[in-house]
Design a protein around this motif. Structure first.
Motif, mmCIF file in Angstrom:
data_model
loop_
_atom_site.group_PDB
_atom_site.id
_atom_site.type_symbol
_atom_site.label_atom_id
_atom_site.label_comp_id
_atom_site.label_asym_id
_atom_site.label_seq_id
_atom_site.Cartn_x
_atom_site.Cartn_y
_atom_site.Cartn_z
ATOM 1 N N ALA A 1 0.838 -1.203 0.000
ATOM 2 C CA ALA A 1 0.000 0.000 0.000
ATOM 3 C C ALA A 1 0.873 1.254 0.000
ATOM 4 O O ALA A 1 0.600 2.229 -0.712
ATOM 5 N N PHE A 2 1.933 1.197 0.778
ATOM 6 C CA PHE A 2 2.842 2.352 0.791
ATOM 7 C C PHE A 2 3.465 2.551 -0.593
ATOM 8 O O PHE A 2 3.538 3.669 -1.106
ATOM 9 N N ALA A 3 3.903 1.450 -1.179
ATOM 10 C CA ALA A 3 4.537 1.537 -2.492
ATOM 11 C C ALA A 3 3.575 2.150 -3.518
ATOM 12 O O ALA A 3 3.945 3.040 -4.286
ATOM 13 N N ALA B 1 8.836 16.847 -0.165
ATOM 14 C CA ALA B 1 8.151 16.536 1.093
ATOM 15 C C ALA B 1 6.649 16.784 1.024
ATOM 16 O O ALA B 1 5.850 15.990 1.524
ATOM 17 N N GLU B 2 6.234 17.863 0.382
ATOM 18 C CA GLU B 2 4.811 18.197 0.427
ATOM 19 C C GLU B 2 3.945 17.202 -0.346
ATOM 20 O O GLU B 2 2.729 17.186 -0.185
ATOM 21 N N ASP B 3 4.567 16.382 -1.199
ATOM 22 C CA ASP B 3 3.789 15.404 -1.969
ATOM 23 C C ASP B 3 3.740 14.016 -1.328
ATOM 24 O O ASP B 3 3.076 13.122 -1.848
ATOM 25 N N LEU B 4 4.453 13.833 -0.235
ATOM 26 C CA LEU B 4 4.564 12.490 0.345
ATOM 27 C C LEU B 4 3.222 11.966 0.844
ATOM 28 O O LEU B 4 2.393 12.736 1.326
ATOM 29 N N PRO B 5 3.005 10.637 0.762
ATOM 30 C CA PRO B 5 1.824 10.056 1.401
ATOM 31 C C PRO B 5 1.861 10.371 2.889
ATOM 32 O O PRO B 5 2.938 10.482 3.475
ATOM 33 N N PRO B 6 0.684 10.513 3.525
ATOM 34 C CA PRO B 6 0.681 10.827 4.964
ATOM 35 C C PRO B 6 1.337 9.699 5.765
ATOM 36 O O PRO B 6 1.181 8.524 5.426
ATOM 37 N N LEU B 7 2.054 10.071 6.795
ATOM 38 C CA LEU B 7 2.719 9.092 7.652
ATOM 39 C C LEU B 7 1.692 8.384 8.529
ATOM 40 O O LEU B 7 0.846 9.023 9.148
ATOM 41 N N GLU B 8 1.764 7.065 8.586
ATOM 42 C CA GLU B 8 0.870 6.307 9.468
ATOM 43 C C GLU B 8 1.626 5.858 10.719
ATOM 44 O O GLU B 8 2.829 5.651 10.676
ATOM 45 N N ASN B 9 0.900 5.733 11.790
ATOM 46 C CA ASN B 9 1.481 5.306 13.071
ATOM 47 C C ASN B 9 2.681 6.150 13.506
ATOM 48 O O ASN B 9 3.724 5.624 13.878
ATOM 49 N N PRO B 10 2.537 7.473 13.432
ATOM 50 C CA PRO B 10 3.698 8.329 13.743
ATOM 51 C C PRO B 10 4.237 8.090 15.147
ATOM 52 O O PRO B 10 5.430 8.273 15.386
ATOM 53 N N TYR C 1 3.077 5.789 -2.891
ATOM 54 C CA TYR C 1 4.283 6.527 -3.251
ATOM 55 C C TYR C 1 4.416 6.647 -4.769
ATOM 56 O O TYR C 1 4.745 7.716 -5.300
ATOM 57 N N LEU C 2 4.133 5.545 -5.466
ATOM 58 C CA LEU C 2 4.261 5.570 -6.920
ATOM 59 C C LEU C 2 3.256 6.545 -7.549
ATOM 60 O O LEU C 2 3.555 7.190 -8.561
ATOM 61 N N ALA C 3 2.090 6.673 -6.926
ATOM 62 C CA ALA C 3 1.101 7.618 -7.453
ATOM 63 C C ALA C 3 1.629 9.048 -7.355
ATOM 64 O O ALA C 3 1.497 9.842 -8.298
ATOM 65 N N THR C 4 2.252 9.351 -6.241
ATOM 66 C CA THR C 4 2.763 10.725 -6.102
ATOM 67 C C THR C 4 3.983 10.941 -7.005
ATOM 68 O O THR C 4 4.176 12.028 -7.547
ATOM 69 N N CYS D 1 11.571 -0.067 -0.583
ATOM 70 C CA CYS D 1 10.554 0.771 0.063
ATOM 71 C C CYS D 1 11.100 1.359 1.369
ATOM 72 O O CYS D 1 10.829 2.515 1.706
ATOM 73 N N ALA D 2 11.847 0.545 2.096
ATOM 74 C CA ALA D 2 12.409 1.027 3.360
ATOM 75 C C ALA D 2 13.356 2.197 3.113
ATOM 76 O O ALA D 2 13.344 3.196 3.839
ATOM 77 N N LEU D 3 14.167 2.104 2.069
ATOM 78 C CA LEU D 3 15.104 3.190 1.773
ATOM 79 C C LEU D 3 14.347 4.463 1.370
ATOM 80 O O LEU D 3 14.675 5.565 1.812
ATOM 81 N N VAL D 4 13.313 4.295 0.549
ATOM 82 C CA VAL D 4 12.487 5.452 0.183
ATOM 83 C C VAL D 4 11.846 6.038 1.433
ATOM 84 O O VAL D 4 11.790 7.259 1.608
#
Lengths: 370, 370, 370, 370
Positions: free
Chosen positions: A202-204, A352-361, A207-210, A268-271
Motif C-alpha cells: 500500500a505504501f509503495a 516533502a509536500e507530496d509524500l503520502p501521509p505518515l501512518e502510526n507516527p 508513493y508511486l502515485a505521487t 521501500c524502506a530506503l524510500v
C-alpha cells in the motif's frame, strides 16, 4: 607503573618502517622519484589497512540482530572515517604528479611484474564491501584477478591467501546492511508482523502515485516551453519510461521471483527513510544511509582521480601488469557500485509536500522532545 | 590625494551583491537550501568570469609572434591561476551535497526553464579554450546548445549574445598555443630555416626507433611471465598496435594531407620539449605545457566531480532543461579534450637514457650557468 | 503551470552579478589582479551571507524550550554546513596568493579607506555567534570597530546599521545553546527536579576524584623516566595545578557567585555528554557539541590561514584601514573563542574505564534497540 | 631480460609494512583508534622521509658554485614537492580528529614515554632547513630536545644518532640558498666586480627613497580620513618607524659589523629579484624564492593545524613527554622561521611604477624572445 616507558621510535617502529623503501635494489641507488613512488604506494596500503579494519568492524555490527542503538553511533563514525581516508587517498595523486612521465619511465621497466592490480588489500576492500564477483571488469588478460595474485612461479602468494580468506568471510557489508534495512518499520509495520506485505504494498502504491504526478507535472512544465514536436515526443517517452521504471524498481520486478518481495521491501524502506528523515527513530538509519552514500561517492571520486593521474603519467599506453590502463580505471569507476539501491532510490524521490501521509507516527517517536 | 576614500562596502559593492539572491520570489520566502543553491551558482559564475579574463589574456599573449619571453612568465601564472580556480569550483560541490534530494526537490519545479547548461560563461570558456563545435555532445533535445540560450519567446538573450561574440573572437587559446609550439626549434632547426622538414623527419624517425625498442622490451619482459598463449598473443597485438599508432601519430598520418606536415611538426615539438625538458631554452615551453596539462586535467576532474554531485542529488532522473543528466556530464568529462596533443604525446614518451642524442645543444643555452 | 519559465540567467541574476566588479573605476581599466581581488572578496561576502542565515536559523531553534528532537537533526545539519563553508573560505586564500606583493601594491593605494575590517557580515557572524564585545582586540586606532563602519563623513553606513541591528537581536547562538545544555539530565537529574544541585555536585566530586587519579598516574609514569630533580618538581607543580584548575573549573569557582551554580551545571553537563556519549538520549547533544567544536575549530583555522595569506602578500606592514596587520589577525585567531566551555572540558576528560558509574541509565534509553 | 619479475607485494614490501602496527602489544588487542593513531604517525614519518631526501638534494644543488641553470629547474621541482607533501601532512589531522578525546585517553597512558617531539626526522628537517639551535623553543623541561632523543636508560638512541649526523652535515639549505642569492647581479653588478659595494649601496638608497615616498603617500591618505589627533599621531609614529626599519634592514644595520655588508647585499638581491621579476635572467631565482616562501608558509600552516588538532584532542593538558602542549605548538608555529629574509623583504616592497630605473638591462636578457 612497572611498565617500562616506550619511546616514540619503538612505538611507531620508525627504523623498521624507514628500511622498507629500497624496492628491489639498495635504496641509495634509487632516484628521489622512485623512492616517492614506493612511499606513496606504502601509504596507500596503510590507509587501505585502516579502511579494512573499520569496514570489518562496521560489517560485524550490522550482522547482529537486532543492532543495538549505541552500536549505530559507532558504525556511523566508522563509515565517516572510511570516507575521510578515501579523501586522503585521492589527494595523494597530486604528489605522484610532481613526477614527469619521462622520469617515471626511468624505473618503470623494473615494475614489469608488478602492478597496482596486485594490491591484495584493494581487492579485499571490494570483497568485504560486497562487490559481486560477476560484475568485475576483466583486467585485459585471461584468468581472473586472482590469477594476478599468484607468484610468478604459479604458487599461492600471501596476497592471494589474504584475498581467499576474505572471500570466505561472510556476510559482506552490503549484505549485513541490507538485512538491517529490511527490518525497518514502514508506516509502522515490521516484517515480523502479520499483514506487513500488504502494508508495504500500500505504501509503495501511494508513493508511486505521487511519483507519477511529479513526473507528469515536470513534463507539463517542460512542454510549455518552445520545443519542437520531436523534442516534446522525446520528453513524453522519457517521462513514461521514468514512471514505468520507478514502478518496476520499487516493486522489485527486475529481480527473480523468489527475492522480489524482499528486494521490494528493502527499496521501500530506503524510500521511507529518505522521505521521513526527520523522524527521531529514523535518525540513525538516515545517518547510516547518508554515510554509506558519501563513502561510495568518495570511492568513485577516488577511482576517477586515479584514472586522471595514470592518464597524466603514462597517457593511454598499456598498464604494467598488462592491463588496459586508463580505460580500465575509468570503466571500473563508473561501473563498480556496491550500494546500488542507495543510488537508485535517489532517482525516484519526491518533495516533502507530496509524500503520502505518515501512518502510526507515534512509533517513530513524535511524542518525545528535550 | 584629492581622491575621496572609498569604504569597503562601496569598493566591493556589498549591498548590491547581497540583494541578488531572491531567485524569482522575495528572498524572505526562500528556504536556506534555495538561497544556498543560488549563491553557489553565483559563486561559480564569478569564478568563471575570472577564468575567462585570464584565458583571454593568455590567448592574446600567445597570439603575438614572437611571444616575448617575459610574457611567458605571465602566461604561466595565468594558466596556474585558472587551474587553482577550477580546484575551488570542484570543492564547492561538497557544499551543495549538504542539501538532501528531497529538499532540493522542494524548489526544483521553479527551475523548469532554467538549467546549468544555460551558463553562457561556461560555454564561453569552452569556446575560447578551443573546443571544436562538432565535438559537442548533444544536450538530449534537438537544436544546438545555442538554442538553449534563447529567451523562452525565441528572442536572443544577453547570454546568447555573449556566446556569439566569443565564437567570433579568434584565435582560440588552443590555436594560439599550437601556433607557438609549431615554432619550437627541434634539434636546433626552426620552421623558417631551409631543410627544417628533413631535420624534423630525421628526429621523428630516430625517436620512433627508440619508442619501438621500448615497446618491444616491455613485451619481452611481460612475456617472460607465466601467461597463457592467448595472453601472449594479445600482448603482441597490442605492442604492434602501439608501435604503429606512435608512427602514424608522430608523422601526422591521421590528418588531412594539407595539414599533415604541420601537425607532425607540432607533435614532434611537444615530444622534444617533454624529452629535453631541462634545457634552459625549453624551460618556459615546458612550464606552459605542464600548466596547460594541469589545467585541462583540473577541468576533467571538475566535470567528473560535477557528475558525482548531480548523481548524488537527483540520481539518474532527467535534468532540468531536459538533458540526459548524469550520463551527459560523465560523457562530456571523458570526451571533451581541447589540448589532445598534450595528452597523446604522453603515450609515446620514452625514458631519458633512450633518447636520441641532442643536436646543436648550444642553441638551447647549455653554455650558461649562474 | 501558468508560471512563465525562468531561464538560468534570470534566476541567478547573472548579468547584474557580473556588472559589480568595477571597484571604483571602469572595469576595463582594471588589471586581472584587481578584478580577482574584488571577486574573491565578493565570494567571501556571499559565503558569509549563507553562514549568517544558517546561524540565525540554528540559534532560533535552540532558543525554543524545549527544543523538538527533529529540530536537532536540522540544527546539526546547519552547523555542519557552516563548517563546510569555512573550509571553502580558507581555501580561497590560495587563489589570492597567485598575486605578487608588487602587483597588489599597484592598486592598494585605492583602498586607503577600505579594509576587510569593514566587512559588516564578518562582524555580524561574531555577534550572532556570541563573541563578547569586551573581548574584542582593538584594531590599532581609537574608537571601536563600530567607528570603522561609519561613512567617511561620520554618518551611519548601511554596514553600521546592519551591525547595530544584530547587536540588538538576542539571544546569541552561544546563549541559546548553553541554555539548552543547562537542561541536560545529569545522572538522571534535571534542573527542575528537587535535589538536582546535590546530585550534580556529587557527580562533579566523583568525576574530580577520577580526574585527580588520572593526573597522578600520569605524574608517576613521567617521574619514572630519567629526569632531573628540577624537571620532576616542575611536573609535580604542573600536576597540582591541573588538579586545582579542574576543580575550580567544574565547580564554576572562577565565576561570580550568582552565576557560579549555573556555570557549574553547564560544565558538568558537557563533561557528562562527552563521557557517556554512546547513550541514545545523548546522541543529538553529542552531535551538536561535536558540530560546534568542529565549527569553531574551522573558524580558528580560517583566521590563521587568513593571517598567513596577509603575511605573504604584504609582510608585516600596517594594514589598510590602519590596523596592525598580521599580528592583529594572529592574535584574534588565538584569542577569539566563543564556545570556551567546549574547549575547556576537553582538558579534563578521562578515559572511559575510569568514569563514575552511570546512574539511572534507563532514562538515557539503554532499554531500546532496533 | 634475465631479471626475474618482481610482484607488487615484494616491490612495496607490503607484508613487512603491514606487520608494524602493533605498538607495544599484539595488534589484535588494539582498538581501531590506536591502530589509526599508529598508522597516521607512520605515514607522517614516511612523508618526512621524502621531504628530507628532497631537501638534501636541493641543498646539495645550491651548494655548488656556480649552480648550473638546469639544476635550478630540478631544485624548484623539489621545493614544490616538499610543499605538496606538507599539504598532505596537514590534511591528515582531519583523520585523527575522528577519534574522541575519551577514546584517545584509553591508550594514552601507554605513551608516557613517547612523544611526537621524539620524531627524529622532524628535527632533521628543521636542522637541514637551517633552524638556528638558539632559536628553539624549550620543550618545557630541562635539557635540550636532544635529551628527549635519548633512550630511557640515557644511552644514545638511533634517533639521536641520526639527528647528530644531520647537525654535522653542512651547509644548511638556508646557508646554501643565501650564498647563491648573494651572487645575484644587482643593477648588473656582481660581488666579484670592482665597485660592486657602491653600486649595491646606490640601489639601496634609490630604493629606500621610493619606499619612503610610498609610506608617506599612505600616511597622507590615511590622515585625510576623519581620525582623532591621537590616531593621526599613532599613524605618524608608525610611518616613521616603517621608514627607519626599512633603512636599517636593507643596509644590514641590525647585523654584527663583519657580516653587515653581506647581509645587506643578500637583502638587496631579494628586493631586486622581487621587483624586476619578469626579467628573463631572474626567472629561476624568482621561482626559487616563490617556492621557498610557499614551502615555509606551508610549514607554518602545518604547525598551526597541528596545534588545532592537539587542542581538539586533549585540550590544554600537559603533552605526553611533559611538554607544554598546545601553547608550545602555537609558539613554535609563529616563531620558527628559517627564511626570515624572504618574509622581511615583503614588508618593504613597492609597486612597479615607483621602482628605480633598471640599469644594464641587456645583462638580464631583455634582448631575447621566442
Amino acid at each position: 607503573m612497572a611498565q617500562k616507558p616506550t619511546p616514540y621510535w619503538d612505538y611507531i617502529r620508525v627504523d623498521a618502517l624507514l628500511s622498507l623503501q629500497a624496492g628491489i635494489s639498495a635504496e641509495a641507488e634509487l632516484t628521489n622519484d622512485e623512492v616517492m613512488f614506493i612511499v606513496v604506494h606504502q601509504i596507500d596500503e596503510l590507509w587501505f589497512k585502516l579502511i579494512l579494519r573499520e569496514m570489518v568492524a562496521v560489517r560485524t555490527l550490522f550482522a547482529r540482530a537486532p543492532v543495538p542503538e549505541q552500536a549505530l553511533a559507532s558504525a556511523v563514525r566508522g563509515i565517516r572515517r572510511m570516507e575521510t581516508i578515501l579523501h586522503q587517498l585521492a589527494a595523494h595523486f597530486a604528489l605522484m604528479e610532481t613526477m614527469t612521465t619521462r622520469d617515471y619511465l626511468a624505473f618503470r621497466d623494473k615494475l614489469t611484474g608488478a602492478s597496482g592490480f596486485q594490491s591484495a588489500q584493494m581487492r579485499e576492500i571490494e570483497i568485504v564491501m560486497g562487490l559481486p564477483e560477476l560484475e568485475r571488469v576483466p583486467l585485459g588478460h585471461e584468468g581472473s584477478y586472482l590469477t594476478a595474485l599468484k607468484e610468478h612461479d604459479g604458487t599461492e602468494s600471501p596476497a592471494l591467501k589474504r584475498v581467499r580468506a576474505r572471500l570466505a568471510d561472510r556476510p559482506t557489508l552490503r549484505g549485513a546492511v541490507l538485512e538491517w534495512v529490511h527490518r525497518t518499520p514502514i508506516q509502522g509495520s515490521t516484517p515480523a508482523e502479520p499483514g506487513d506485505a500488504a502494508k508495504v504494498r500500500a505504501f509503495a502504491e501511494a508513493y508511486l502515485a505521487t511519483h507519477r504526478a511529479a513526473v507528469e507535472r515536470g513534463l507539463e512544465a517542460a512542454s510549455a516551453q518552445s520545443l519542437t514536436k520531436a523534442d516534446t515526443k522525446r520528453l513524453e517517452e522519457r517521462a513514461a519510461h521514468e514512471i514505468a521504471s520507478a514502478r518496476a524498481y520499487l516493486l522489485g520486478e527486475d529481480e527473480p521471483e523468489e527475492v522480489c518481495a524482499r528486494a521490494s521491501r528493502i527499496r521501500c524502506a530506503l524510500v521511507f527513510i529518505e522521505s521521513y528523515r526527520e523522524l527521531p527513530l529514523l535518525a540513525w538509519p538516515r545517518e547510516v544511509i547518508d554515510g554509506l552514500t558519501s563513502f561510495e561517492q568518495a570511492f568513485v571520486i577516488f577511482r576517477q582521480r586515479h584514472a586522471r593521474m595514470v592518464e597524466r603519467m603514462i597517457g593511454r599506453r598499456t598498464g604494467t601488469g598488462g592491463s588496459a590502463g586508463v580505460d580500465y580505471l575509468d570503466t571500473t569507476a563508473l561501473r563498480y557500485r556496491v550500494f546500488r539501491e542507495l543510488w537508485a532510490v535517489r532517482t525516484i524521490l519526491v518533495r516533502a509536500e507530496d509524500l503520502p501521509p505518515l501512518e502510526n507516527p507515534e512509533l517513530y517517536g513524535f511524542a518525545g522532545g528535550s
